[in-house]
Scaffold this motif. Structure first.
Motif, PDB file in Angstrom:
ATOM      1  N   THR A   1       0.855  -1.181   0.000  1.00 33.06           N
ATOM      2  CA  THR A   1       0.000   0.000   0.000  1.00 33.06           C
ATOM      3  C   THR A   1       0.893   1.233   0.000  1.00 33.06           C
ATOM      4  O   THR A   1       1.681   1.437   0.929  1.00 33.06           O
ATOM      5  CB  THR A   1      -0.905   0.003   1.251  1.00 33.06           C
ATOM      6  OG1 THR A   1      -1.495  -1.298   1.357  1.00 33.06           O
ATOM      7  CG2 THR A   1      -1.994   1.045   1.147  1.00 33.06           C
TER       8      THR A   1
ATOM      9  N   ALA B   1       1.897   5.382  -0.087  1.00 34.58           N
ATOM     10  CA  ALA B   1       1.551   6.476   0.835  1.00 34.58           C
ATOM     11  C   ALA B   1       0.184   7.083   0.499  1.00 34.58           C
ATOM     12  O   ALA B   1      -0.544   7.520   1.394  1.00 34.58           O
ATOM     13  CB  ALA B   1       2.631   7.541   0.781  1.00 34.58           C
ATOM     14  N   ASP B   2      -0.183   7.096  -0.791  1.00 33.74           N
ATOM     15  CA  ASP B   2      -1.482   7.665  -1.176  1.00 33.74           C
ATOM     16  C   ASP B   2      -2.631   6.658  -1.018  1.00 33.74           C
ATOM     17  O   ASP B   2      -3.762   6.916  -1.421  1.00 33.74           O
ATOM     18  CB  ASP B   2      -1.428   8.206  -2.616  1.00 33.74           C
ATOM     19  CG  ASP B   2      -1.160   7.096  -3.640  1.00 33.74           C
ATOM     20  OD1 ASP B   2      -1.118   5.912  -3.248  1.00 33.74           O
ATOM     21  OD2 ASP B   2      -0.992   7.422  -4.835  1.00 33.74           O
ATOM     22  N   GLY B   3      -2.330   5.492  -0.461  1.00 34.76           N
ATOM     23  CA  GLY B   3      -3.393   4.520  -0.177  1.00 34.76           C
ATOM     24  C   GLY B   3      -3.664   3.512  -1.278  1.00 34.76           C
ATOM     25  O   GLY B   3      -4.445   2.580  -1.096  1.00 34.76           O
ATOM     26  N   THR B   4      -3.017   3.703  -2.431  1.00 37.92           N
ATOM     27  CA  THR B   4      -3.284   2.779  -3.538  1.00 37.92           C
ATOM     28  C   THR B   4      -2.400   1.534  -3.429  1.00 37.92           C
ATOM     29  O   THR B   4      -1.324   1.575  -2.847  1.00 37.92           O
ATOM     30  CB  THR B   4      -3.016   3.453  -4.904  1.00 37.92           C
ATOM     31  OG1 THR B   4      -1.672   3.923  -4.908  1.00 37.92           O
ATOM     32  CG2 THR B   4      -3.970   4.606  -5.152  1.00 37.92           C
TER      33      THR B   4
ATOM     34  N   LYS C   1       0.120  -1.040  -4.865  1.00 38.43           N
ATOM     35  CA  LYS C   1       1.138  -0.999  -5.916  1.00 38.43           C
ATOM     36  C   LYS C   1       1.889  -2.326  -5.944  1.00 38.43           C
ATOM     37  O   LYS C   1       1.964  -3.027  -4.927  1.00 38.43           O
ATOM     38  CB  LYS C   1       2.134   0.127  -5.625  1.00 38.43           C
ATOM     39  CG  LYS C   1       1.533   1.524  -5.776  1.00 38.43           C
ATOM     40  CD  LYS C   1       2.468   2.402  -6.599  1.00 38.43           C
ATOM     41  CE  LYS C   1       1.762   3.607  -7.191  1.00 38.43           C
ATOM     42  NZ  LYS C   1       1.570   4.709  -6.265  1.00 38.43           N
TER      43      LYS C   1
END
Ligand code: PHE
Length: 351
Positions: free
Chosen positions: A272, A274-277, A279
């Protein structure tokens, strides 16, 4: 006051005492009867003004009343105290059938747990656990591994050099890799050999996926007719067992002076950001290859008779991947909530 009145006083007093229900009321009545200005005290004060013959008999009677009242007050007080205690016990019942509150127990740090797990898996594949020193000589950490002095590979290692020298005056380092265990074990046991070694290694390096102290597992298999296919088989089996699923791995040609040919294995890492997505990226987790003939020779094994493969795995990275830790550094901050979250109950550690 006549004798009749005295006996009335006594009777009424005793009656009131026994009708009272609180220690405070009881004390109030005691003051009213026996206090400085109390009724009975008042009677005793009048004795002085009586003619001597009356004084004696009346005094005796008043004193008898006083004793009776004092006793009655004490008895009632005892009774009220007993009632109060009983009520207290009733309202504060202690349920001895409740389970005891749990003791605060520590947890096994994920790295320690993973190291034990790696030993278990490798032992099942047939590798024996050996140990190598963390304070190492130049020879075992570099030279014997085909990394001579002035070899450019030394620069890749960001070595911590120690002021200490060994007994032969050789320069000491904090080992930069567990590969030193390869040389120690071949020198001690010769071939054939199947060993693994887990432990701490050191490099001056620090970011999200590097810490100056980290952990590696080394594997070494030396025998007759050992091929690259054996290595691939063992590594795939090992990674599958560790992650408890069929992981995606890729082999990339790579250079390590102590193997030829050499490779690196990357495995797919979903994390996950830092922007929550979510990867996905490839994470390098181990280096491997066929043991270089110079290394066999340096450790006293005949390369004409024996071949082998070796690999070195980043234990911390395996742990990050398996337990979803995003920043490697958090594992070494001595953070108790971290250990409680990611750690294992001692009872659950599989052996
Ligand atoms: N020691 C190497 C490293 O630390 C890894 C490795 C071990 C590579 C054994 C090949 C064989 O990067």
């Amino acid at each position: 006051m006549s004798t009749v009145n005295l006996s009335v006083l006594k009777e009424q007093s005793l009656e009131s005492i026994n009708a009272l229900n609180t220690p405070t009321d009881l004390e109030g009545l005691r003051v009213k009867l026996l206090g400085k200005n109390g009724e009975i005290t008042g009677l005793l004060k009048t004795l002085g003004s009586l003619p001597p013959e009356e004084r004696k008999s009346f005094g005796g009677e008043v004193n008898a009343v006083r004793s009776a009242v004092t006793e009655a007050l004490a008895a009632r007080k005892e009774k009220l105290d007993a009632i109060a205690l009983e009520e207290k016990l009733k309202s504060e019942t202690l349920d001895i059938t409740l389970p005891a509150s749990p003791l605060a127990t520590g947890k096994i740090h994920p790295i320690s747990y993973v190291m034990e797990e790696l030993e278990t898996i490798m032992e099942r594949i047939g590798f024996t656990t050996v140990q190598g020193p963390e304070m190492e000589t130049d020879f075992f950490n570099f030279t014997a591994l085909n990394i001579p002095e002035n070899h450019p590979a030394r620069q890749d290692h960001d070595t911590f050099y120690l002021k200490n020298k060994d007994e032969n005056g050789e320069r000491m380092v904090l080992r930069t890799q567990t590969s030193n265990a390869q040389i120690h074990s071949m020198m001690a046991h010769g071939a054939p050999l199947r060993v693994m070694s887990v432990g701490r290694v050191y490099r001056c390096d620090s970011d999200m996926t590097h810490t100056p102290q980290f952990h590696q597992m080394e594997g070494l298999c030396v025998d007759k007719n050992i091929t690259f296919a054996h290595m691939k088989g063992v590594l795939h089996r090992f990674l599958t067992e560790f992650f408890e699923r069929d992981i995606k791995m890729r082999l990339r040609p790579a250079y390590f002076p102590f193997v030829e040919p050499g490779a690196e294995i990357d495995i797919e890492w979903t994390y996950t950001a830092a922007d929550g997505t979510q990867k996905t990226r490839w994470l390098e987790i181990l280096g491997c290859g066929m043991v270089h003939r110079n290394v066999l020779t340096n450790a006293g094994v005949d390369p004409e008779e024996y071949q082998g493969f070796a690999f070195g795995v980043g234990v911390d990275r395996l742990t990050m991947l398996k337990y979803g830790v995003n920043d490697l550094r958090t594992m070494f901050e001595g953070n108790i909530p971290f250990t409680h979250h990611f750690g294992m109950d001692a009872a659950k550690v599989r052996k």
